[in-house]
Design an enzyme around this catalytic site. Structure first.
Site, PDB file in Angstrom:
ATOM      1  N   ARG A  51     152.710  95.028 -42.370  1.00  0.00           N
ATOM      2  CA  ARG A  51     151.476  95.722 -41.964  1.00  0.00           C
ATOM      3  C   ARG A  51     151.042  96.682 -43.062  1.00  0.00           C
ATOM      4  O   ARG A  51     149.875  96.789 -43.375  1.00  0.00           O
ATOM      5  CB  ARG A  51     151.666  96.463 -40.632  1.00  0.00           C
ATOM      6  N   TYR A 103     123.385  93.759 -40.694  1.00  0.00           N
ATOM      7  CA  TYR A 103     124.007  92.714 -39.872  1.00  0.00           C
ATOM      8  C   TYR A 103     124.151  93.212 -38.421  1.00  0.00           C
ATOM      9  O   TYR A 103     124.569  94.351 -38.196  1.00  0.00           O
ATOM     10  CB  TYR A 103     125.371  92.336 -40.479  1.00  0.00           C
ATOM     11  N   ASP A 176     127.772  97.331 -48.099  1.00  0.00           N
ATOM     12  CA  ASP A 176     128.238  95.996 -47.737  1.00  0.00           C
ATOM     13  C   ASP A 176     127.656  95.048 -48.789  1.00  0.00           C
ATOM     14  O   ASP A 176     126.451  94.800 -48.826  1.00  0.00           O
ATOM     15  CB  ASP A 176     127.739  95.669 -46.322  1.00  0.00           C
ATOM     16  N   LYS A 201     132.396  85.016 -46.153  1.00  0.00           N
ATOM     17  CA  LYS A 201     131.207  84.399 -46.742  1.00  0.00           C
ATOM     18  C   LYS A 201     131.512  83.882 -48.158  1.00  0.00           C
ATOM     19  O   LYS A 201     132.361  83.047 -48.317  1.00  0.00           O
ATOM     20  CB  LYS A 201     130.059  85.414 -46.709  1.00  0.00           C
TER      21      LYS A 201
HETATM   22  C1  LIG Z   1     126.387  91.188 -44.183  1.00  0.00           C
HETATM   23  C2  LIG Z   1     127.534  91.032 -43.218  1.00  0.00           C
HETATM   24  N1  LIG Z   1     128.423  92.025 -43.091  1.00  0.00           N
HETATM   25  C3  LIG Z   1     129.465  91.942 -42.237  1.00  0.00           C
HETATM   26  C4  LIG Z   1     129.649  90.830 -41.442  1.00  0.00           C
HETATM   27  C5  LIG Z   1     130.828  90.769 -40.506  1.00  0.00           C
HETATM   28  O1  LIG Z   1     131.834  90.015 -41.107  1.00  0.00           O
HETATM   29  P1  LIG Z   1     132.923  89.122 -40.300  1.00  0.00           P
HETATM   30  O2  LIG Z   1     132.162  88.081 -39.564  1.00  0.00           O
HETATM   31  O3  LIG Z   1     133.778  88.590 -41.402  1.00  0.00           O
HETATM   32  O4  LIG Z   1     133.641  90.042 -39.401  1.00  0.00           O
HETATM   33  C6  LIG Z   1     128.738  89.778 -41.533  1.00  0.00           C
HETATM   34  C7  LIG Z   1     128.912  88.585 -40.688  1.00  0.00           C
HETATM   35  O5  LIG Z   1     128.059  87.730 -40.613  1.00  0.00           O
HETATM   36  C8  LIG Z   1     127.650  89.883 -42.445  1.00  0.00           C
HETATM   37  O6  LIG Z   1     126.746  88.900 -42.568  1.00  0.00           O
END
Ligand SMILES: Cc1ncc(COP(=O)(O)O)c(C=O)c1O
Length: 385
Positions: A51, A103, A176, A201
């Protein structure tokens, strides 16, 4: 061995110095052990308990840190777990600023979960005009969180300007970077404190693993994040960490094709009947095009938002007719994907705010894959009718 190239294409292959010192294995082993034997009483070895740290995860974390120009990386079981770990750094009742365009899951975590459980006070503003961010800053602002390009409307935000505003209030600036990838944009170099990814992604890139990352440059912040992770435990497992690490090896090549396909498709769509609006940062018509050229050095990403003529029924018909674009949540994999943000990725945004935020019924989001561009254009052409 001197593998210190500053070129991202080379970093994708060599970042993290992961060649095994004993066996020479060029890829890290998938170490599944949850625990590690001490050499003797009171003499723990480098790894203690998975962990806290695990060799496979550590290979990914070192690689990510180099790619993002940071000093420490932290890999999580999902992008949302990475986001939650950042929120765990904040004192209760902090004020945070988030974009109106972000998101949907992130928006829900901030406004639905943490506003309630941690008493976060949240201001939601349009980051395309940084004056809005400046106006929202308060004495107790502890975090300014944003994306660029944004999901789903690929707006481009001035990362350096927002980081400066956050720092003027002693707040953390966190980006992000999922849509841009570290090949195009390195927010730490633009002054941000933490860069976050949904590695699900482009970094992993094959739609076969969920994961997240945070990368930081400041050692004190790294220690704080490490302490949070050690007790909240939202870490990436060794198999997932391996798949993500493996995906990064081909990130540069994949992005090249993702982006050349996207540019060609976006330009073609601009003059295609049946399409009202094409939003892609690589187009001169995009309001953030000049900023994107300055901020994103090797490309504009591979997400195109389009507004079709008609409403939801027409959007659904178009999506159903596509052959190569799978109707699916998610993006950033080698295969092309089509989504309807209003009812899919951003369905949790309050219904009465959707139109105002541009999540209109005829908005469709294309995640352009690495198939041959002629096949993708022919597919869209046929689906438009
Ligand atoms: C820009 C963005 N940030 C964060 C996330 C969340 O990521 P995860 O689905 O890997 O938890 C997404 C998911 O689509 C996203 O498109």
């Amino acid at each position: 061995m001197n593998r210190k190239s500053s070129r991202p294409e080379t970093k994708c292959i060599h970042a993290g110095d992961t060649v095994d010192k004993v066996t020479g294995a060029v890829m890290p082993a998938i170490v599944t052990s949850s625990t590690f034997e001490n050499a003797a009483f009171g003499e723990p070895r480098e790894y203690i308990y998975s962990r806290g740290a695990n060799p496979t995860r550590a290979a990914l974390e070192r690689c990510a840190a180099v790619l993002e120009g940071g000093t420490s990386g932290f890999a999580y079981g999902s992008g949302m777990a990475a986001t939650a770990a950042v929120l765990d750094l904040l004192p209760a009742n902090s004020h945070v600023i988030v974009p109106s365009e972000v998101y949907g899951g992130t928006f829900s975590l901030f406004t639905g979960v943490r506003a309630h459980s941690a008493g976060l006070e949240i201001s939601v503003v349009d980051f395309t005009d940084t004056d809005n961010v400046a106006a929202a800053c308060k004495d107790n602002t502890k975090l300014v969180w944003f994306e660029s390009p944004t999901n789903p409307l690929v707006s481009v935000i001035d990362i350096k300007a927002v980081a400066e505003l956050a720092h003027a209030h002693d707040a953390l600036a966190v980006v992000d970077n999922t849509f841009a990838t570290p090949l195009n944009q390195r927010p730490l170099e633009l002054g941000c404190d933490i860069v976050m990814h949904s590695t699900t992604k482009y970094l992993a890139g094959h739609s076969d693993v969920i994961g997240g990352l945070n990368v930081v440059a400041d050692p004190e912040l790294a220690e704080r994040l490490g302490r949070v992770n050690a007790v909240t435990g939202g870490i990436a497992g060794p198999f997932d960490a391996y798949l993500t690490f493996r995906g990064i090896k081909t990130l540069a090549l994949r992005m090249e094709r993702h982006q050349s396909n996207s540019q060609a498709i976006a330009e073609w769509l601009e003059s295609r009947a049946g399409v009202q609006k094409v939003i892609y940062p690589g187009l001169k018509s995009h309001p953030g095009h000049e900023l994107a050229k300055r901020q994103m050095d090797t490309g504009f990403g591979a997400i195109i938002a389009i507004e079709l003529e008609g409403g939801q029924a027409e959007a659904a018909e178009f999506m159903n007719r596509l052959e190569y674009f799978a109707i699916a949540e998610g993006l950033g994999g080698v295969e092309s994907i089509v989504g309807h943000p209003r009812t899919m990725s951003h369905s949790r945004v309050p219904e009465d705010r959707k139109d105002e935020l541009g999540l209109v019924e005829n908005l469709v989001r294309l995640s352009v894959g690495i198939e041959h561009v002629d096949d993708l254009i022919a597919d869209i052409d046929a689906a438009l009718g």
